[in-house]
Design a protein around this motif. Structure first.
Motif: not given
Length: 92
Positions: A64-70
């Motif tokens: 989830a945190s990786i998918n939130l990256l620009p």
């Protein structure tokens, strides 16, 4: 006429000379002349005990945190050919 030219040129130069102030250093470095230098040629000590690596404190990465990256901070997807090229160690 020569005196008028020289006086006109001398006036700006006099202003520049008056505007220059003595250098005042903004950074002061400590005096390290009395500190002994390490001997880089000495062999490393093998008697040191092994220190296990400790994990860095913080929240581990999740999907989830990786998918939130620009998009500019994400890894670009790799093609299968590129993965095989890396696995075999370069050109044949």
């Amino acid at each position: 006429m020569g005196s008028k030219v020289s006086s006109k040129m001398a006036a700006p130069a006099a202003r520049v000379i008056q505007a220059v102030r003595p250098h005042a250093p903004l950074i002061k470095f400590p005096n390290r002349h009395n500190i002994p230098k390490p001997n880089a040629a000495a062999p490393p000590q093998l008697s040191r005990s092994h220190v296990p690596l400790t994990p860095i404190p913080g929240t581990p990465d999740t999907l989830a945190s990786i998918n939130l990256l620009p998009a500019r901070y994400r890894r670009r997807p790799m093609a299968v050919d590129e993965m095989e090229y890396i696995q075999r160690g370069g050109p044949e």
